[in-house]
Design a protein around this motif. Structure first.
Motif, mmCIF file in Angstrom:
data_model
loop_
_atom_site.group_PDB
_atom_site.id
_atom_site.type_symbol
_atom_site.label_atom_id
_atom_site.label_comp_id
_atom_site.label_asym_id
_atom_site.label_seq_id
_atom_site.Cartn_x
_atom_site.Cartn_y
_atom_site.Cartn_z
ATOM 1 N N GLY A 150 0.794 -1.217 0.000
ATOM 2 C CA GLY A 150 0.000 0.000 0.000
ATOM 3 C C GLY A 150 0.830 1.272 0.000
ATOM 4 N N LEU A 151 2.135 1.178 -0.285
ATOM 5 C CA LEU A 151 2.977 2.372 -0.309
ATOM 6 C C LEU A 151 2.587 3.287 -1.465
ATOM 7 N N ARG A 152 2.774 4.576 -1.272
ATOM 8 C CA ARG A 152 2.522 5.572 -2.324
ATOM 9 C C ARG A 152 3.614 5.451 -3.387
ATOM 10 N N ILE A 153 3.301 5.908 -4.608
ATOM 11 C CA ILE A 153 4.248 5.755 -5.707
ATOM 12 C C ILE A 153 5.564 6.483 -5.429
ATOM 13 N N SER A 154 5.505 7.654 -4.801
ATOM 14 C CA SER A 154 6.736 8.402 -4.505
ATOM 15 C C SER A 154 7.601 7.657 -3.491
ATOM 16 N N GLU A 155 6.966 6.853 -2.627
ATOM 17 C CA GLU A 155 7.704 6.067 -1.622
ATOM 18 C C GLU A 155 8.301 4.809 -2.243
ATOM 19 N N MET A 164 9.127 4.310 -5.408
ATOM 20 C CA MET A 164 10.186 4.654 -6.352
ATOM 21 C C MET A 164 11.471 5.116 -5.659
ATOM 22 N N ALA A 165 11.391 5.461 -4.374
ATOM 23 C CA ALA A 165 12.575 5.930 -3.646
ATOM 24 C C ALA A 165 13.256 4.812 -2.853
ATOM 25 N N LEU A 166 12.692 3.611 -2.862
ATOM 26 C CA LEU A 166 13.248 2.509 -2.065
ATOM 27 C C LEU A 166 14.629 2.078 -2.559
ATOM 28 N N GLN A 167 15.458 1.736 -1.602
ATOM 29 C CA GLN A 167 16.766 1.169 -1.901
ATOM 30 C C GLN A 167 16.878 -0.205 -1.241
ATOM 31 N N LYS A 168 17.810 -1.002 -1.702
ATOM 32 C CA LYS A 168 17.930 -2.373 -1.195
ATOM 33 C C LYS A 168 18.181 -2.406 0.312
ATOM 34 N N GLU A 169 18.903 -1.394 0.803
ATOM 35 C CA GLU A 169 19.214 -1.361 2.239
ATOM 36 C C GLU A 169 17.970 -1.151 3.101
ATOM 37 N N ASP A 170 16.862 -0.721 2.482
ATOM 38 C CA ASP A 170 15.620 -0.503 3.231
ATOM 39 C C ASP A 170 14.891 -1.805 3.534
ATOM 40 N N PHE A 171 15.322 -2.894 2.904
ATOM 41 C CA PHE A 171 14.677 -4.193 3.097
ATOM 42 C C PHE A 171 15.536 -5.063 4.003
ATOM 43 N N HIS A 191 11.340 5.560 4.600
ATOM 44 C CA HIS A 191 11.825 6.841 5.134
ATOM 45 C C HIS A 191 12.244 7.816 4.039
ATOM 46 N N ARG A 192 11.955 7.461 2.783
ATOM 47 C CA ARG A 192 12.267 8.362 1.670
ATOM 48 C C ARG A 192 11.068 8.470 0.730
ATOM 49 N N LYS A 193 11.049 9.554 -0.029
ATOM 50 C CA LYS A 193 10.097 9.698 -1.125
ATOM 51 C C LYS A 193 10.781 10.486 -2.232
ATOM 52 N N LEU A 194 10.236 10.399 -3.434
ATOM 53 C CA LEU A 194 10.796 11.147 -4.565
ATOM 54 C C LEU A 194 10.155 12.522 -4.675
ATOM 55 N N ASN A 195 10.974 13.528 -4.914
ATOM 56 C CA ASN A 195 10.493 14.834 -5.362
ATOM 57 C C ASN A 195 10.649 14.849 -6.870
ATOM 58 N N TYR A 196 9.531 14.866 -7.587
ATOM 59 C CA TYR A 196 9.618 14.719 -9.043
ATOM 60 C C TYR A 196 8.683 15.642 -9.811
ATOM 61 N N LYS A 234 12.796 17.605 -14.455
ATOM 62 C CA LYS A 234 13.344 16.731 -15.477
ATOM 63 C C LYS A 234 13.880 15.472 -14.798
ATOM 64 N N LYS A 235 14.014 14.403 -15.569
ATOM 65 C CA LYS A 235 14.418 13.123 -14.988
ATOM 66 C C LYS A 235 15.749 13.223 -14.241
ATOM 67 N N LYS A 236 16.689 14.008 -14.795
ATOM 68 C CA LYS A 236 18.005 14.106 -14.161
ATOM 69 C C LYS A 236 17.955 14.855 -12.824
ATOM 70 N N ASP A 237 16.870 15.617 -12.592
ATOM 71 C CA ASP A 237 16.756 16.403 -11.359
ATOM 72 C C ASP A 237 15.907 15.728 -10.288
ATOM 73 N N ILE A 238 15.321 14.586 -10.630
ATOM 74 C CA ILE A 238 14.510 13.860 -9.644
ATOM 75 C C ILE A 238 15.413 13.378 -8.510
ATOM 76 N N GLU A 239 14.948 13.546 -7.281
ATOM 77 C CA GLU A 239 15.778 13.172 -6.133
ATOM 78 C C GLU A 239 14.945 12.495 -5.047
ATOM 79 N N ALA A 240 15.600 11.618 -4.300
ATOM 80 C CA ALA A 240 14.970 10.979 -3.143
ATOM 81 C C ALA A 240 15.319 11.783 -1.899
#
Length: 383
Positions: free
Chosen positions: A210-215, A217-224, A234-239, A243-249
């Protein structure tokens, strides 16, 4: 109630009165309290005196700035207290009230001259527009006017008195069945590319957590934690608008309760073990070069498949479906609230919870079948 009657052992008659109320100075809320009054009239007189003092303490500068100028100042000074998406949505409403294409050009009017009548007229002209959009405009204007109060340009916020109407979207929220979910997943995997495989994993995570899409897409392997079977959210994307290159977690979550450790379902764990072997990057959802995916572009890809299959689908639908699954399984509401990481209990119950039609039909048939009706009629009448 601002006047309260409180028991007191020291008072001759056994009780005293206290004054307790909230007030605002330049848009900032404060609370005033004082007790020990012998009579209710004495407490009321004190309250009236203090309210007058607080009202007279409000200061206002001689301000000739237009609404657009105050908006620009808000973006420069006052926007830091809000999340990125909130400010992005505020910017999106600008063209509705400023410029030649606006419903009414409020932007060039001095902010001190904009009152309830002007604002209500503006929203009345938008009564044939979407109500959700109009509500968003009202929220954005509220932020600007509150900033103006704090800046001592005006003393009151006329937006709070405005009634917003508009065309409501009466379309019932679709809840994804398990069969539809499997069809959608298979269609993604049939594309047979790294990026579409990553998107299929995103859909899996959304369906089972049930996670939100911004959450997601920001997941990393260390979060599991595959040993403890947990996911650290504990992260979400600002998008939005980037532009794609400026998207950040970022670690600035929607609310305090959004940051949490949640259970990792066993069925999802097995899928992730396979994916982690295929995906050499730290980002769980990424392209073939390990770059973060743009949720808007991903949404477009999902929409294409949705149209092909004839299955209504958007990513947030997975969260609605997850919540409905919890409710239909009679999961304790408090547990559901924690799993969904809602800050407000009512959000869990009123916004997301959706009991499907077949369940409602089953309940009605159960209650009103002949045998049950006869049994009910024999019981004592409820008062």
């Amino acid at each position: 109630m601002s006047i309260r009657k409180k028991p007191s052992k020291k008072a001759k008659n056994g009780y005293v009165y206290e004054v307790n109320f909230t007030y605002k100075i330049n848009g900032v809320s404060h609370r005033y309290w004082k007790g020990g009054f012998k009579t209710k009239k004495e407490a009321q007189d004190h309250e009236n005196q203090k309210r007058m003092e607080f009202a007279n303490s409000t200061t206002v500068f001689e301000c000739h700035k237009t609404l657009k100028e105050v908006y620009d100042e808000f973006m420069e000074i006052g926007s830091n207290e809000f999340q990125y998406n909130t400010i992005y949505n505020t910017k999106k409403t600008l063209h509705y009230w400023y410029g030649k294409d606006a419903t009414m050009d409020l932007g060039n009017i001095p902010i001190r001259d904009i009152g309830y009548r002007t604002l209500q007229q503006f929203f009345n002209k938008r009564s044939n527009c979407g109500k959700e959009c109009n509500v968003g405009i009202k929220k954005a204007l509220t932020r600007i006017f509150v900033f103006a109060i704090r800046s001592e340009y005006i003393t009151t916020n006329p937006v709070e008195y405005v009634k917003v109407t508009g065309v409501e979207n009466k379309q019932e929220k679709h809840i994804l069945t398990y069969e539809e979910f499997k069809m959608f997943l298979q269609e993604l995997r049939n594309k047979n590319t790294f990026e579409y495989d990553a998107i299929s994993v995103a859909v899996l995570i959304g369906f089972y957590t049930g996670l939100r899409i911004s959450e997601v897409m920001a997941l990393q392997k260390e979060d599991f934690d595959l040993e403890e079977d947990t996911i650290f959210v504990h992260r979400k994307l600002n998008y939005k608008g980037k532009k794609k290159k400026d998207i950040e977690a970022v670690e600035q979550m929607k609310s305090k309760s959004s940051k949490a450790v949640i259970p990792l379902p066993a069925i999802l764990k097995q899928e992730l073990i396979v994916w982690f072997k295929m995906n050499p990057y730290e980002n769980v959802i990424c392209d073939e070069d390990g770059n973060l995916l743009d949720p808007d572009c991903t949404g477009n890809k999902l929409r294409t498949i949705s149209n092909k299959l004839g299955i209504p689908f958007h990513f947030h639908l997975l969260r609605h479906t997850y919540t409905t699954s919890l409710v239909n399984a009679h999961v304790d509401v408090k547990v559901a609230q924690e799993l969904l990481r809602h800050a407000n209990f009512n959000t869990t119950m009123s916004i997301y919870a959706h009991v499907d039609y077949k369940k409602k039909q089953s309940v009605v048939n159960q209650v009103f079948c002949g045998e049950n009706v006869v049994k009910t009629s024999k019981n004592k009448t409820l008062s």
